[in-house]
Design a protein around this motif. Structure first.
Motif, PDB file in Angstrom:
ATOM      1  N   MET A   1       0.267  -0.920  -1.626  1.00  0.00           N
ATOM      2  CA  MET A   1       0.739   0.426  -2.255  1.00  0.00           C
ATOM      3  C   MET A   1       1.086   1.342  -1.605  1.00  0.00           C
ATOM      4  SD  MET A   1       0.410   1.995  -5.298  1.00  0.00           S
ATOM      5  CE  MET A   1       0.757   3.515  -5.765  1.00  0.00           C
ATOM      6  N   SER A   2       2.407   1.932  -2.239  1.00  0.00           N
ATOM      7  CA  SER A   2       3.226   2.790  -1.349  1.00  0.00           C
ATOM      8  C   SER A   2       3.360   4.382  -2.125  1.00  0.00           C
ATOM      9  CB  SER A   2       4.665   2.295  -1.241  1.00  0.00           C
ATOM     10  OG  SER A   2       5.437   3.132  -0.654  1.00  0.00           O
ATOM     11  N   GLY A   3       4.180   5.034  -2.007  1.00  0.00           N
ATOM     12  CA  GLY A   3       4.310   6.500  -2.542  1.00  0.00           C
ATOM     13  C   GLY A   3       4.532   6.520  -3.715  1.00  0.00           C
ATOM     14  N   ALA A   4       4.947   7.517  -4.389  1.00  0.00           N
ATOM     15  CA  ALA A   4       5.185   7.831  -6.036  1.00  0.00           C
ATOM     16  C   ALA A   4       6.115   6.776  -6.293  1.00  0.00           C
ATOM     17  CB  ALA A   4       5.420   9.181  -6.100  1.00  0.00           C
ATOM     18  N   ARG A   5       6.013   6.190  -7.199  1.00  0.00           N
ATOM     19  CA  ARG A   5       7.047   5.205  -8.078  1.00  0.00           C
ATOM     20  C   ARG A   5       7.679   6.216  -9.026  1.00  0.00           C
ATOM     21  NH1 ARG A   5       5.889   3.110  -3.486  1.00  0.00           N
ATOM     22  NH2 ARG A   5       4.771   1.164  -3.655  1.00  0.00           N
ATOM     23  N   ILE A   6       8.876   5.616  -9.614  1.00  0.00           N
ATOM     24  CA  ILE A   6       9.654   6.548 -10.483  1.00  0.00           C
ATOM     25  C   ILE A   6       8.819   6.948 -11.800  1.00  0.00           C
ATOM     26  CG2 ILE A   6      11.608   6.447 -12.003  1.00  0.00           C
ATOM     27  CD1 ILE A   6      12.497   4.131 -10.032  1.00  0.00           C
ATOM     28  N   GLY A   7       8.627   8.023 -12.216  1.00  0.00           N
ATOM     29  CA  GLY A   7       7.710   8.600 -12.997  1.00  0.00           C
ATOM     30  C   GLY A   7       6.447   8.423 -13.107  1.00  0.00           C
ATOM     31  N   ASP A   8       5.792   8.247 -11.984  1.00  0.00           N
ATOM     32  CA  ASP A   8       4.356   8.042 -11.627  1.00  0.00           C
ATOM     33  C   ASP A   8       3.753   9.435 -11.422  1.00  0.00           C
ATOM     34  OD1 ASP A   8       1.899   7.247 -10.979  1.00  0.00           O
ATOM     35  OD2 ASP A   8       2.404   5.848  -9.551  1.00  0.00           O
ATOM     36  N   GLU A   9       3.477  10.143 -12.509  1.00  0.00           N
ATOM     37  CA  GLU A   9       2.893  11.545 -12.188  1.00  0.00           C
ATOM     38  C   GLU A   9       1.498  11.497 -11.680  1.00  0.00           C
ATOM     39  OE1 GLU A   9       5.211  13.180 -12.716  1.00  0.00           O
ATOM     40  OE2 GLU A   9       6.370  12.899 -14.434  1.00  0.00           O
ATOM     41  N   SER A  10       0.658  10.466 -11.850  1.00  0.00           N
ATOM     42  CA  SER A  10      -0.609  10.256 -11.158  1.00  0.00           C
ATOM     43  C   SER A  10      -0.389  10.472  -9.761  1.00  0.00           C
ATOM     44  CB  SER A  10      -1.450   9.165 -11.743  1.00  0.00           C
ATOM     45  OG  SER A  10      -0.924   7.860 -11.393  1.00  0.00           O
ATOM     46  N   ALA A  11       0.566   9.600  -9.162  1.00  0.00           N
ATOM     47  CA  ALA A  11       0.770   9.536  -7.687  1.00  0.00           C
ATOM     48  C   ALA A  11       0.904  10.985  -7.113  1.00  0.00           C
ATOM     49  CB  ALA A  11       2.220   8.648  -7.475  1.00  0.00           C
ATOM     50  N   ALA A  12       1.875  11.907  -7.918  1.00  0.00           N
ATOM     51  CA  ALA A  12       1.845  13.322  -7.541  1.00  0.00           C
ATOM     52  C   ALA A  12       0.516  14.030  -7.465  1.00  0.00           C
ATOM     53  CB  ALA A  12       2.841  14.287  -8.403  1.00  0.00           C
ATOM     54  N   GLU A  13      -0.294  13.669  -8.467  1.00  0.00           N
ATOM     55  CA  GLU A  13      -1.872  14.307  -8.469  1.00  0.00           C
ATOM     56  C   GLU A  13      -2.450  13.639  -7.381  1.00  0.00           C
ATOM     57  OE1 GLU A  13      -3.241  16.496  -9.868  1.00  0.00           O
ATOM     58  OE2 GLU A  13      -1.851  17.214 -11.216  1.00  0.00           O
ATOM     59  N   ARG A  14      -2.351  12.598  -7.015  1.00  0.00           N
ATOM     60  CA  ARG A  14      -3.354  11.861  -5.847  1.00  0.00           C
ATOM     61  C   ARG A  14      -2.586  12.160  -4.642  1.00  0.00           C
ATOM     62  NH1 ARG A  14      -2.355   7.073  -8.115  1.00  0.00           N
ATOM     63  NH2 ARG A  14      -0.714   6.628  -6.571  1.00  0.00           N
ATOM     64  N   TYR A 134       9.086  13.967   2.121  1.00  0.00           N
ATOM     65  CA  TYR A 134       7.899  13.061   1.895  1.00  0.00           C
ATOM     66  C   TYR A 134       8.171  11.813   1.275  1.00  0.00           C
ATOM     67  CZ  TYR A 134       3.785  11.060  -0.141  1.00  0.00           C
ATOM     68  OH  TYR A 134       2.851  10.219  -0.513  1.00  0.00           O
ATOM     69  N   GLY A 135       7.745  10.499   1.656  1.00  0.00           N
ATOM     70  CA  GLY A 135       7.972   9.473   0.950  1.00  0.00           C
ATOM     71  C   GLY A 135       7.600   8.436   1.880  1.00  0.00           C
ATOM     72  N   PRO A 136       8.294   7.090   1.426  1.00  0.00           N
ATOM     73  CA  PRO A 136       8.240   5.942   2.282  1.00  0.00           C
ATOM     74  C   PRO A 136       9.723   5.910   2.914  1.00  0.00           C
ATOM     75  CG  PRO A 136       8.564   5.348  -0.008  1.00  0.00           C
ATOM     76  CD  PRO A 136       8.616   6.547  -0.242  1.00  0.00           C
ATOM     77  N   PHE A 137       9.734   5.721   4.320  1.00  0.00           N
ATOM     78  CA  PHE A 137      10.991   5.517   4.937  1.00  0.00           C
ATOM     79  C   PHE A 137      10.992   4.196   5.652  1.00  0.00           C
ATOM     80  CE2 PHE A 137      10.221   9.992   4.034  1.00  0.00           C
ATOM     81  CZ  PHE A 137      11.412  10.347   3.535  1.00  0.00           C
ATOM     82  N   LYS A 138      12.126   3.809   6.205  1.00  0.00           N
ATOM     83  CA  LYS A 138      12.254   2.704   7.335  1.00  0.00           C
ATOM     84  C   LYS A 138      12.175   3.411   8.721  1.00  0.00           C
ATOM     85  CE  LYS A 138      14.818  -0.313   4.510  1.00  0.00           C
ATOM     86  NZ  LYS A 138      16.273  -1.113   4.052  1.00  0.00           N
ATOM     87  N   ARG A 139      11.393   3.010   9.186  1.00  0.00           N
ATOM     88  CA  ARG A 139      11.230   3.675  10.624  1.00  0.00           C
ATOM     89  C   ARG A 139      11.833   2.578  11.865  1.00  0.00           C
ATOM     90  NH1 ARG A 139       6.234   4.904  12.796  1.00  0.00           N
ATOM     91  NH2 ARG A 139       6.778   6.991  13.623  1.00  0.00           N
ATOM     92  N   PRO A 140      12.667   2.987  12.697  1.00  0.00           N
ATOM     93  CA  PRO A 140      13.328   2.422  13.733  1.00  0.00           C
ATOM     94  C   PRO A 140      12.278   1.349  14.477  1.00  0.00           C
ATOM     95  CG  PRO A 140      13.471   4.564  14.362  1.00  0.00           C
ATOM     96  CD  PRO A 140      13.016   4.704  13.206  1.00  0.00           C
ATOM     97  N   GLY A 141      12.534   0.203  14.493  1.00  0.00           N
ATOM     98  CA  GLY A 141      11.748  -0.930  15.333  1.00  0.00           C
ATOM     99  C   GLY A 141      10.571  -1.277  14.666  1.00  0.00           C
ATOM    100  N   GLU A 142      10.366  -0.735  13.391  1.00  0.00           N
ATOM    101  CA  GLU A 142       8.983  -1.198  12.550  1.00  0.00           C
ATOM    102  C   GLU A 142       9.340  -1.920  11.423  1.00  0.00           C
ATOM    103  OE1 GLU A 142       6.426   2.033  11.484  1.00  0.00           O
ATOM    104  OE2 GLU A 142       6.409   2.406  13.501  1.00  0.00           O
ATOM    105  N   ASN A 143       8.654  -2.943  11.001  1.00  0.00           N
ATOM    106  CA  ASN A 143       8.801  -3.605   9.664  1.00  0.00           C
ATOM    107  C   ASN A 143       8.063  -2.869   8.791  1.00  0.00           C
ATOM    108  OD1 ASN A 143       9.980  -6.124  11.069  1.00  0.00           O
ATOM    109  ND2 ASN A 143       7.920  -6.847  11.651  1.00  0.00           N
ATOM    110  N   LEU A 144       8.858  -3.106   7.385  1.00  0.00           N
ATOM    111  CA  LEU A 144       7.998  -2.143   6.305  1.00  0.00           C
ATOM    112  C   LEU A 144       6.540  -2.899   6.022  1.00  0.00           C
ATOM    113  CD1 LEU A 144      11.044  -1.706   4.024  1.00  0.00           C
ATOM    114  CD2 LEU A 144       9.990   0.077   5.267  1.00  0.00           C
ATOM    115  N   ALA A 145       5.824  -2.115   5.683  1.00  0.00           N
ATOM    116  CA  ALA A 145       4.390  -2.455   4.998  1.00  0.00           C
ATOM    117  C   ALA A 145       4.978  -3.463   3.854  1.00  0.00           C
ATOM    118  CB  ALA A 145       3.490  -1.436   4.863  1.00  0.00           C
TER     119      ALA A 145
END
Ligand SMILES: C[S@@+](CC[C@H](N)C(=O)[O-])C[C@H]1O[C@@H](n2cnc3c(N)ncnc32)[C@H](O)[C@@H]1O
Length: 199
Positions: A1-14, A134-145
């Motif tokens: 599970m990652s950050g807020a998805r499009i239109g996912d208001e409950s993620a903003a609450e969380r 804030y959000g999910p990003f690609k960090r150098p040298g790291e594979n995405l979760a």
């Protein structure tokens, strides 16, 4: 599970409390903040009650501005200034802010808009002002979760212009705007809070 998805208001609450807890120490001296892509203003309302010295200006792309206005009206919110209709690619208000903030916006905006966001922040931040994303990003040298990898693929399938952004590419935009990254904070669910500061 990652950050807020499009239109996912409950993620903003969380995620409002963890974001606020990470952001607040950086905003103690700030008097004014512009939030881009503010959604339903969940973060603005939460932070506004806790940082009363900070004038938190919400904004949304024109297509979603009415929804933001309605969300604030539904909550009988009168403390926040009326939201601005702001597409970051177009003219920004002629105002200087101590901080510019966006949650879950960089992977939704196309790259030209991300460039415009950094350029807009660079020219509207006060000296030592902060750009906070804030959000999910690609960090150098790291594979995405795995969750972020799936999210990235789903975004690109929906629109090839969307997708998780590489931190080093954002750093390059920041450098062009005389900003440098001062924080990269791990957040729940493989999200990050990235902060750049204007020279
Ligand atoms: C996933 S939503 C995030 C909403 C909210 N910040 C949150 O975390 O719940 C992405 C937001 O980016 C906004 N956005 C996309 N392109 C934009 C642009 N060019 N200028 C301003 N906002 C934009 C959308 O309108 C949308 O509200």
């Amino acid at each position: 599970m990652s950050g807020a998805r499009i239109g996912d208001e409950s993620a903003a609450e969380r995620n409002k409390k963890p974001i606020f807890d990470a952001l607040a120490p950086w905003l103690r001296q700030a008097k004014s903040l512009l939030e881009v892509g503010a959604g339903d203003a969940t973060h603005a309302l939460y932070a506004g009650e806790r940082l009363p010295q900070l004038a938190w200006q919400t904004s949304e792309a024109p297509a979603h501005h009415r929804r933001l206005v309605a969300a604030l009206a539904d909550r009988h919110e009168t403390r926040l200034a009326p939201p601005l209709a702001l597409d970051v690619r177009h003219a920004w208000p002629d105002v200087t802010y101590d901080a510019v903030y966006g949650a879950n916006v960089a992977h939704i905006m196309d790259w030209a808009a991300v460039e415009a966001l950094f350029a807009g922040a660079a020219s509207h931040l006060s000296t030592a002002g902060l750009l906070c994303l804030y959000g999910p990003f690609k960090r150098p040298g790291e594979n995405l979760a795995p969750g972020n990898r799936e999210f990235d693929a789903a975004l690109r399938a929906r629109d090839p212009a969307m997708g998780l952004r590489a931190v080093d590419a954002l750093d390059a935009l920041a450098t062009s705007g005389h900003m440098r990254r001062v924080a990269d904070i791990a957040m729940p669910s493989n999200n990050r809070l990235l902060i750049w500061q204007r020279d």
